[in-house]
Design an enzyme around this catalytic site. Structure first.
Site, PDB file in Angstrom:
ATOM      1  N   PHE A 110       0.595  -1.166   0.039  1.00  0.00           N
ATOM      2  CA  PHE A 110      -0.085  -0.015   0.077  1.00  0.00           C
ATOM      3  C   PHE A 110       0.914   1.228   0.058  1.00  0.00           C
ATOM      4  O   PHE A 110       0.499   2.432  -0.251  1.00  0.00           O
ATOM      5  CB  PHE A 110      -1.063  -0.178   1.249  1.00  0.00           C
ATOM      6  CG  PHE A 110      -0.488   0.596   2.541  1.00  0.00           C
ATOM      7  CD1 PHE A 110       0.303  -0.260   3.247  1.00  0.00           C
ATOM      8  CD2 PHE A 110      -0.646   1.845   2.672  1.00  0.00           C
ATOM      9  CE1 PHE A 110       0.871   0.394   4.357  1.00  0.00           C
ATOM     10  CE2 PHE A 110       0.094   2.370   3.854  1.00  0.00           C
ATOM     11  CZ  PHE A 110       0.709   1.693   4.843  1.00  0.00           C
ATOM     12  N   LYS A 111       2.094   1.235   0.358  1.00  0.00           N
ATOM     13  CA  LYS A 111       2.888   2.171   0.390  1.00  0.00           C
ATOM     14  C   LYS A 111       3.022   3.145  -0.919  1.00  0.00           C
ATOM     15  O   LYS A 111       3.457   4.218  -0.995  1.00  0.00           O
ATOM     16  CB  LYS A 111       4.568   1.850   0.664  1.00  0.00           C
ATOM     17  CG  LYS A 111       4.624   1.212   2.178  1.00  0.00           C
ATOM     18  CD  LYS A 111       4.445   1.962   3.348  1.00  0.00           C
ATOM     19  CE  LYS A 111       4.842   1.312   4.463  1.00  0.00           C
ATOM     20  NZ  LYS A 111       4.223   0.093   4.865  1.00  0.00           N
ATOM     21  N   ASP A 112       2.873   2.536  -2.140  1.00  0.00           N
ATOM     22  CA  ASP A 112       2.686   3.112  -3.316  1.00  0.00           C
ATOM     23  C   ASP A 112       1.790   4.096  -3.671  1.00  0.00           C
ATOM     24  O   ASP A 112       2.023   5.154  -4.100  1.00  0.00           O
ATOM     25  CB  ASP A 112       2.423   2.131  -4.423  1.00  0.00           C
ATOM     26  CG  ASP A 112       3.586   1.073  -4.566  1.00  0.00           C
ATOM     27  OD1 ASP A 112       4.723   1.354  -4.604  1.00  0.00           O
ATOM     28  OD2 ASP A 112       3.534   0.017  -4.975  1.00  0.00           O
ATOM     29  N   LEU A 115       3.523   7.099  -2.023  1.00  0.00           N
ATOM     30  CA  LEU A 115       5.013   7.270  -2.266  1.00  0.00           C
ATOM     31  C   LEU A 115       5.056   7.409  -4.098  1.00  0.00           C
ATOM     32  O   LEU A 115       6.077   7.733  -4.456  1.00  0.00           O
ATOM     33  CB  LEU A 115       5.937   5.978  -2.145  1.00  0.00           C
ATOM     34  CG  LEU A 115       6.363   6.379  -0.379  1.00  0.00           C
ATOM     35  CD1 LEU A 115       7.005   5.290  -0.108  1.00  0.00           C
ATOM     36  CD2 LEU A 115       7.262   7.594  -0.344  1.00  0.00           C
ATOM     37  N   ARG A 231       3.116  12.284   2.217  1.00  0.00           N
ATOM     38  CA  ARG A 231       2.711  10.789   1.798  1.00  0.00           C
ATOM     39  C   ARG A 231       1.604  10.565   2.449  1.00  0.00           C
ATOM     40  O   ARG A 231       0.725   9.557   2.332  1.00  0.00           O
ATOM     41  CB  ARG A 231       4.069  10.175   2.340  1.00  0.00           C
ATOM     42  CG  ARG A 231       3.705   8.564   2.447  1.00  0.00           C
ATOM     43  CD  ARG A 231       4.779   7.725   2.706  1.00  0.00           C
ATOM     44  NE  ARG A 231       4.379   6.625   3.280  1.00  0.00           N
ATOM     45  CZ  ARG A 231       5.164   5.899   3.714  1.00  0.00           C
ATOM     46  NH1 ARG A 231       6.453   6.011   3.926  1.00  0.00           N
ATOM     47  NH2 ARG A 231       4.749   4.671   4.273  1.00  0.00           N
TER      48      ARG A 231
END
Ligand SMILES: *Cc1c(COP(=O)(O)O)cnc(C)c1O
Length: 496
Positions: A110-112, A115, A231
């Protein structure tokens, strides 16, 4: 326009562009909008909009010094085709459960979502500083590192350095990072755990010595961890999007309250949800799901945050964290923006590894958050059971969430709940394969093929391609050497 302040000093005032470029406040506090609750989003007005359009609407409210054209440009660059689903975060119905899949980006976690957007916002904010360069430093428990590298790779005026715990990430996570191409990147393992990496990165941000040396080369350091608002804010969008989908699929009526269950480490993901609630998304509770490092769920239950405990390496490594930075922001709002109170709590944490909040604040906290945890063995059973019942394959992080959600249903089975699935099962293939078929695997790529075959799934392209990528980054150092390493690398990154 100078609306952002520090959780530890209400007198500080910065624009959102300044806050995004800087990452963390000089006093160690986190950037916050003090009057967040005064901003209201009408859920009705978002009903027929695409993910991207919802994003533009909400970014405009929270980033008032960006023009609409700038925001649209950033959103397009971040979400037009970097996700394998046009919906970015599709909502899946798995029997009676609702699962929001957050892992369709370039690195399969999920960081995408955050980011892909943060580098675009930074690039835009940097336009006002033609001669400056930014060095992004990131500590990662596995997923942030690759997602940050992918987002920042070859962006002008920006360099990126990632530190990961050498023995604390999965094979796939390591391969993703050490094979990263790009002129402006460095990747380095450390002989410590995630908290060691994060603590040392924070120390670099606060070191006047390092900052002065870099300044001579026109380099400022900043962060891509979830402490950066650039972010965090993108993660608010999918809560609104999930709600819209729940209404559109007729699972709920408009304005009916729902819960979200969030697999949690640094508290970034669930904090974004709390922001969505403050902005008016009809949410009742957040079910905060931890693994065996359950410092956060204990805190929600008792009001005592105590990191003095053993650090466990689990099969959900991206949640192996004992210092949960973003809690500071929730406490800021829950204490009625009491900056001095927050400062004293964080001082206690730094000095004693522990702090205790007032009962009244704990009561407020429990109105919005429920905490629970799941150990590795239960996690494996859950992966197996859910697959047997429904054919759906959960990754270990999402399985932790699933278990805690089921526990919560015992006390409230009526409020609909959306589970956030934070990673693709293929990213943690060996653990998933072992859970499903009680079999180990020596090679991660063979394992992915087998998993796909047996469960009739599809391997994400970004992961298959890794098999043929050369390893470009081999350094492993002690945490104490990180400052020196950064200074040495910084000199090299910005030369052609
Ligand atoms: C980072 C991560 C988490 C934890 O999210 P936080 O925002 O740090 O709470 C959970 N699952 C996966 C797969 C992650 O990469």
């Amino acid at each position: 326009m100078k609306k952002y302040t520090s959780t530890r000093n209400n007198k500080l005032m910065k624009t959102s562009k300044e806050a995004i470029l800087q990452g963390i406040c000089d006093d160690g506090g986190l950037f916050v909008l003090p009057d967040l609750k005064a901003i209201k989003v009408s859920m009705q007005s978002l009903m027929n909009l695409s993910y991207q359009k919802i994003a533009v609407n909400i970014f405009q409210l929270l980033l008032p010094d960006f023009t609409k054209a700038e925001i649209m440009e950033c959103v397009t660059a971040a979400y037009k085709d970097s996700f394998s689903s046009s919906q970015v975060t599709p909502l899946k119905d798995v029997q009676a459960n609702h699962i929001l899949e957050l892992f369709h980006g370039v690195t399969c976690a999920f960081k995408d979502v955050g980011l892909q957007m943060l580098p675009q916002l930074m690039k835009c904010a940097l336009k006002a500083y033609a001669n400056e360069k930014i060095l992004i430093l990131t500590a990662t428990s596995g997923d942030t590192g690759k997602a940050a590298l992918a987002g920042f790779c070859d962006i002008d005026q920006i360099g990126i350095g990632v530190f990961y715990p050498d023995r604390g990430v999965s094979d796939m996570q390591r391969l993703q990072m050490v094979s990263q191409e790009g002129k402006n990147v460095f990747v380095c393992g450390i002989t410590g755990n995630f908290d060691d990496a994060q603590t040392s990165v924070k120390a670099i941000f606060q070191s006047n010595n390092v900052k002065a040396k870099l300044k001579k080369q026109n380099i400022i350091v900043s962060s891509a961890n979830s402490i950066n608002i650039g972010r965090l804010i993108p993660q608010i969008i999918y809560y609104f999007y999930a709600y819209q989908q729940m209404v559109a699929k007729k699972h709920i009526r408009m304005n009916e309250k729902i819960n979200f269950c969030v697999p949690t480490g640094n508290f970034g993901n669930v904090l974004a949800g709390y922001y969505a609630k403050m902005l008016g998304c009809p949410i009742d509770k957040f079910i905060v799901a931890c693994n065996e490092n359950h410092v956060v769920s204990d805190f929600i239950q008792t009001g005592i945050y105590d990191r003095n405990r053993p650090f466990h390496k689990t099969i959900s490594p991206s949640m192996d964290i004992l210092i949960s930075s973003n809690l500071e922001r929730v406490l800021y709002y829950k204490s009625e923006q009491n900056d001095q109170y927050i400062k004293s709590l964080m001082q206690d944490l730094q000095n004693n590894g522990k702090f205790t909040i007032d009962q009244a604040i704990l009561n407020h906290l429990q109105e919005d958050f429920y905490g629970g945890y799941c150990d590795d063995q239960t996690c494996k059973q859950v992966i197996k059971e859910v697959y047997k019942k429904s054919g759906y394959v959960l990754d270990p992080h999402s399985a932790v969430g699933y278990h805690v959600m089921q526990e919560y249903f015992k006390q409230d089975a009526n409020t609909p709940c959306v589970l956030l699935a934070t990673a693709s099962p293929y990213k943690f293939c060996e653990k998933v394969y072992d859970a499903l078929f009680d079999e180990g695997s020596s090679d991660p790529f063979v394992c992915m093929q087998e998993l796909a075959k047996k469960t009739k799934g599809e391997i994400p392209k970004a992961l298959i391609n890794l098999a043929s990528k050369p390893i470009l980054h081999k350094d492993v150092i002690q945490p104490a050497k990180m400052q020196e390493y950064v200074l040495q690398q910084a000199g090299e990154l910005f030369h052609d």
